[in-house]
Design a protein around this motif. Structure first.
Motif, short mmCIF file in Angstrom:
data_model
loop_
_atom_site.label_atom_id
_atom_site.label_comp_id
_atom_site.label_asym_id
_atom_site.label_seq_id
_atom_site.Cartn_x
_atom_site.Cartn_y
_atom_site.Cartn_z
N VAL A 43 12.77 -6.27 5.02
CA VAL A 43 12.14 -7.42 4.36
C VAL A 43 11.08 -8.06 5.25
CG1 VAL A 43 12.56 -9.73 3.42
CG2 VAL A 43 14.14 -7.86 2.92
N PHE A 44 11.37 -8.21 6.54
CA PHE A 44 10.40 -8.84 7.43
C PHE A 44 9.16 -7.98 7.61
CE2 PHE A 44 14.44 -10.78 9.14
CZ PHE A 44 14.24 -12.00 8.51
N GLU A 45 9.35 -6.67 7.72
CA GLU A 45 8.20 -5.77 7.83
C GLU A 45 7.34 -5.83 6.58
OE1 GLU A 45 8.87 -1.74 9.03
OE2 GLU A 45 10.38 -2.35 10.49
N SER A 46 7.98 -5.82 5.43
CA SER A 46 7.25 -5.88 4.16
C SER A 46 6.49 -7.19 4.03
CB SER A 46 8.22 -5.70 3.00
OG SER A 46 7.56 -5.80 1.78
N LEU A 47 7.15 -8.28 4.36
CA LEU A 47 6.51 -9.59 4.29
C LEU A 47 5.30 -9.65 5.22
CD1 LEU A 47 6.56 -12.50 3.25
CD2 LEU A 47 8.14 -13.04 5.11
N ASN A 48 5.47 -9.15 6.44
CA ASN A 48 4.37 -9.14 7.40
C ASN A 48 3.20 -8.30 6.88
OD1 ASN A 48 3.21 -9.73 10.04
ND2 ASN A 48 3.49 -7.55 10.42
N HIS A 49 3.51 -7.14 6.32
CA HIS A 49 2.47 -6.25 5.79
C HIS A 49 1.68 -6.94 4.67
CE1 HIS A 49 0.46 -2.65 4.36
NE2 HIS A 49 0.92 -2.93 3.15
N ARG A 54 -3.14 -9.67 2.65
CA ARG A 54 -3.70 -10.82 1.94
C ARG A 54 -4.72 -11.57 2.80
NH1 ARG A 54 -0.23 -14.92 -1.73
NH2 ARG A 54 -1.97 -16.20 -2.37
N ASP A 55 -4.42 -11.71 4.08
CA ASP A 55 -5.34 -12.40 4.98
C ASP A 55 -6.62 -11.60 5.16
OD1 ASP A 55 -5.89 -14.68 6.63
OD2 ASP A 55 -5.63 -13.36 8.37
N ARG A 56 -6.50 -10.28 5.26
CA ARG A 56 -7.70 -9.45 5.38
C ARG A 56 -8.57 -9.57 4.13
NH1 ARG A 56 -8.63 -6.21 9.40
NH2 ARG A 56 -9.88 -4.78 8.17
N ALA A 57 -7.93 -9.59 2.96
CA ALA A 57 -8.69 -9.75 1.71
C ALA A 57 -9.37 -11.11 1.67
CB ALA A 57 -7.76 -9.56 0.52
N ARG A 58 -8.67 -12.13 2.15
CA ARG A 58 -9.25 -13.48 2.17
C ARG A 58 -10.50 -13.53 3.05
NH1 ARG A 58 -9.12 -17.68 5.64
NH2 ARG A 58 -7.69 -16.60 7.03
N LEU A 59 -10.48 -12.76 4.13
CA LEU A 59 -11.62 -12.74 5.05
C LEU A 59 -12.71 -11.76 4.61
CD1 LEU A 59 -9.63 -12.83 8.39
CD2 LEU A 59 -10.93 -14.70 7.34
N GLY A 60 -12.48 -11.07 3.49
CA GLY A 60 -13.47 -10.14 2.98
C GLY A 60 -13.48 -8.80 3.70
N ARG A 61 -12.39 -8.47 4.34
CA ARG A 61 -12.28 -7.20 5.06
C ARG A 61 -11.49 -6.21 4.22
NH1 ARG A 61 -10.66 -9.80 10.83
NH2 ARG A 61 -12.67 -10.73 11.26
N ALA A 62 -11.70 -4.95 4.52
CA ALA A 62 -10.96 -3.91 3.79
C ALA A 62 -9.48 -3.97 4.17
CB ALA A 62 -11.52 -2.53 4.13
N PRO A 63 -8.63 -3.94 3.16
CA PRO A 63 -7.20 -3.97 3.46
C PRO A 63 -6.78 -2.69 4.11
CG PRO A 63 -7.57 -4.10 1.09
CD PRO A 63 -8.89 -3.95 1.76
#
Length: 63
Positions: A43-49, A54-63
């Motif tokens: 669960v923690f690995e999945s949440l971190n992933h 999501r943060d990369r998408a917010r910054l406009g970077r390729a996931p």
């Protein structure tokens, strides 16, 4: 379940041993048992992933 999550966050924040959780939380064995289940279930690995993606998408970077 909320108190379990709060206990997990308390241990992470203060770095105290599980057995020294304050009495305001569930018994340490219960909190640690849930932590172990969540850890072993990935669960923690999945949440971190997902948060990372999501943060990369917010910054406009390729996931």
């Amino acid at each position: 379940m909320r108190r379990i999550i709060e206990a997990l966050l308390y241990v992470l924040r203060w770095g105290c041993p599980w057995r020294l959780l304050p009495d305001s939380f569930p018994p340490w064995g219960t909190a640690y048992g849930w932590f172990s289940e969540l850890r072993d279930g990935g669960v923690f690995e999945s949440l971190n992933h997902h948060l990372f993606q999501r943060d990369r998408a917010r910054l406009g970077r390729a996931p």
